[in-house]
Enzyme design. Structure first.
Site, PDB file in Angstrom:
ATOM      1  N   LYS A   1      25.508  54.827  20.916  1.00 10.16           N
ATOM      2  CA  LYS A   1      25.605  53.509  21.533  1.00 10.16           C
ATOM      3  C   LYS A   1      27.082  53.241  21.817  1.00 10.16           C
ATOM      4  O   LYS A   1      27.740  52.493  21.100  1.00 10.16           O
ATOM      5  CB  LYS A   1      24.977  52.448  20.624  1.00 10.16           C
ATOM      6  CG  LYS A   1      23.448  52.556  20.550  1.00 10.16           C
ATOM      7  CD  LYS A   1      22.843  51.529  19.617  1.00 10.16           C
ATOM      8  CE  LYS A   1      22.300  50.319  20.341  1.00 10.16           C
ATOM      9  NZ  LYS A   1      20.957  50.546  20.915  1.00 10.16           N
TER      10      LYS A   1
HETATM   11  C1  LIG Z   1      19.634  50.535  21.220  1.00 11.03           C
HETATM   12  C2  LIG Z   1      18.912  51.187  22.315  1.00 11.03           C
HETATM   13  C3  LIG Z   1      17.538  51.501  22.237  1.00 11.03           C
HETATM   14  C4  LIG Z   1      16.670  51.057  21.097  1.00 11.03           C
HETATM   15  O1  LIG Z   1      17.072  51.552  19.870  1.00 11.03           O
HETATM   16  P1  LIG Z   1      16.641  50.824  18.523  1.00 11.03           P
HETATM   17  O2  LIG Z   1      17.215  51.686  17.468  1.00 11.03           O
HETATM   18  O3  LIG Z   1      15.184  50.821  18.495  1.00 11.03           O
HETATM   19  O4  LIG Z   1      17.199  49.463  18.564  1.00 11.03           O
HETATM   20  C5  LIG Z   1      16.973  52.223  23.266  1.00 11.03           C
HETATM   21  N1  LIG Z   1      17.683  52.590  24.341  1.00 11.03           N
HETATM   22  C6  LIG Z   1      18.984  52.282  24.466  1.00 11.03           C
HETATM   23  C7  LIG Z   1      19.724  52.705  25.677  1.00 11.03           C
HETATM   24  C8  LIG Z   1      19.625  51.576  23.469  1.00 11.03           C
HETATM   25  O5  LIG Z   1      20.909  51.253  23.596  1.00 11.03           O
END
Ligand SMILES: *Cc1c(COP(=O)(O)O)cnc(C)c1O
Length: 307
Positions: free
Chosen positions: A160
Site C-alpha cells: 500500500k
Molecule cells: C487496501 C486495499 C484492498 C483491501 O485490502 P484489505 O486488507 O482487505 O483492507 C484491496 N485493494 C487495494 C488496492 C487496496 O489498497
C-alpha cells in the site's frame, strides 16, 4: 462526519490532533513515498476489538520493505501497541485506523531513500459504512474503468504505497463524475483486477471466483472472506476473470477494510443477477458481520481487544 480525533500518535508521542502536522518540504508529500494501512476497530460485547491487527501491521512492514525501508524505527509489536493506545486514548468504540510510514529527510530531497528517515504516524476516526449504510443491502453501481491497474513491474501491487493511489484517484474520480459509485479496474493483460481499494469476487452457480493475487493487493478482508466462505461450504476458485464474466455472474461483491463487504449490483449499465444483493453475498456478509463483532468461532483468532 469528518476524520478528526482528539489525538494522533506520531513518532512515539500522543499529540493533540492540531499538532500532528508535517512540514511542506517532507519528501513523502511530493513523491508519494509513504506506505499505509487501513484497519477497523469494532464494538463487541467484550469492548472495542481491532480486526486482524497483527496481519495489518505485518503488511505495513512488508509494504515498507517493498518500498525499500528494510528497517523501521519501531518493532511490529510497538506499532501494534501504539495502534491500540491511539484507539484507547481517543475513547473510540468503533473506528477506522490509519497508520502511515512516510519518507522524511533534512538533507536529501532527491528520489532515493538513502539518507532519508521513515517517520510513523497513527490516526483514528469514527467512520461508518464507506459508501453509505444502505449500500450494504442495496449494492453499488460500478463501471469498468478506462484506467488500467498497475503493471506488477511498474508499481508494486503487494504494497500500500501512497504514490500508487494516484491510479486509484484517477479511476475513482472518473467513475464518480460519470455517475457510478466505484471503478472496477482491469490488469495490464485485460483481466479483472480489483476496485480502487477493494478486492472483487463473483458468484456463479453457487461457486465463488476471484482473481489471483499476482496483480492485486493481498487483501486481509479477501483472505477472511475466503476462509469464511469455505467454512460455509462454498467452493472458491482463484483464476483469471474476464470483464464479461462479471456481466453474466449471478452475484458480484467487493470487499476491503474500508468498504467491508458490498454487493455490486450493476456494472456498465448491466444489472448483475437479480439486481440486488444475492443469497451467497448475504450469507457471507452475515457471517462476516458476526466475526467482526465477536460472535463467531473465527472471532477469537482475528480480534485483538483494545483493553
Ligand atoms: C487496501 C486495499 C484492498 C483491501 O485490502 P484489505 O486488507 O482487505 O483492507 C484491496 N485493494 C487495494 C488496492 C487496496 O489498497
Amino acid at each position: 462526519m469528518g476524520f478528526e480525533s482528539e489525538y494522533i500518535w506520531m513518532n512515539g508521542e500522543m499529540l493533540p490532533y492540531k499538532e500532528a502536522t508535517v512540514h511542506f518540504m517532507t519528501p513523502a508529500l511530493h513523491y508519494g513515498a509513504a506506505v499505509f494501512e487501513g484497519i477497523r476497530c469494532y464494538d463487541t460485547e467484550q469492548g472495542p476489538a481491532v480486526f486482524r491487527l497483527k496481519e495489518h501491521i505485518a503488511r505495513l512492514f512488508d509494504s515498507a520493505k517493498v518500498l525499500g525501508y528494510e528497517k523501521l524505527p519501531y518493532s511490529e509489536q510497538e506499532i501494534i501497541d501504539a495502534t491500540k493506545q491511539t484507539v484507547a486514548k481517543n475513547k473510540f468504540k468503533e473506528c477506522y485506523i490509519r497508520p502511515l510510514v512516510y519518507m522524511t529527510s533534512q538533507t536529501n530531497f532527491g528520489l532515493c531513500l538513502e539518507g532519508s528517515e521513515p517517520h510513523i504516524g497513527i490516526s483514528a476516526w469514527e467512520w461508518g459504512a464507506m459508501l453509505g449504510e444502505d449500500t450494504l443491502e442495496k449494492g453499488i453501481r460500478a463501471n469498468i474503468s478506462s484506467f488500467t491497474r498497475h503493471h506488477p513491474n511498474v508499481a508494486m501491487t503487494k504494497a500500500k504505497v501512497a504514490g500508487n493511489y494516484a491510479n486509484s484517484i484517477l479511476a475513482k474520480t472518473e467513475s464518480v463524475r460519470l455517475g457510478f459509485d466505484e471503478a472496477i479496474m482491469l490488469d495490464p493483460q485485460g483481466y479483472v483486477a480489483e476496485c480502487t481499494g477493494e478486492n472483487l469476487f463473483l458468484v456463479r452457480d453457487g461457486k465463488l471466483f476471484t482473481p489471483y493475487t499476482a496483480t492485486v493487493l493481498e487483501g486481509i478482508t479477501r483472505d477472511a472472506i475466503v476462509k469464511i466462505a469455505q467454512d460455509l461450504g462454498y467452493e472458491i476458485k482463484e483464476q483469471p476473470i474476464a470483464r464479461d464474466q462479471l456481466y453474466i455472474a449471478d452475484e458480484v461483491f467487493m470487499c476491503g477494510t474500508a468498504a467491508e463487504c458490498v454487493p455490486v449490483t450493476e456494472i456498465d449499465f448491466r444489472s448483475i443477477g437479480s439486481g440486488t444483493a444475492g443469497p451467497v453475498t448475504r450469507d457471507i456478509q452475515s457471517a462476516f458481520g458476526k466475526v467482526l463483532r465477536g460472535n463467531h468461532p473465527r472471532s477469537a483468532g482475528w480480534l485483538d481487544y483494545v483493553y
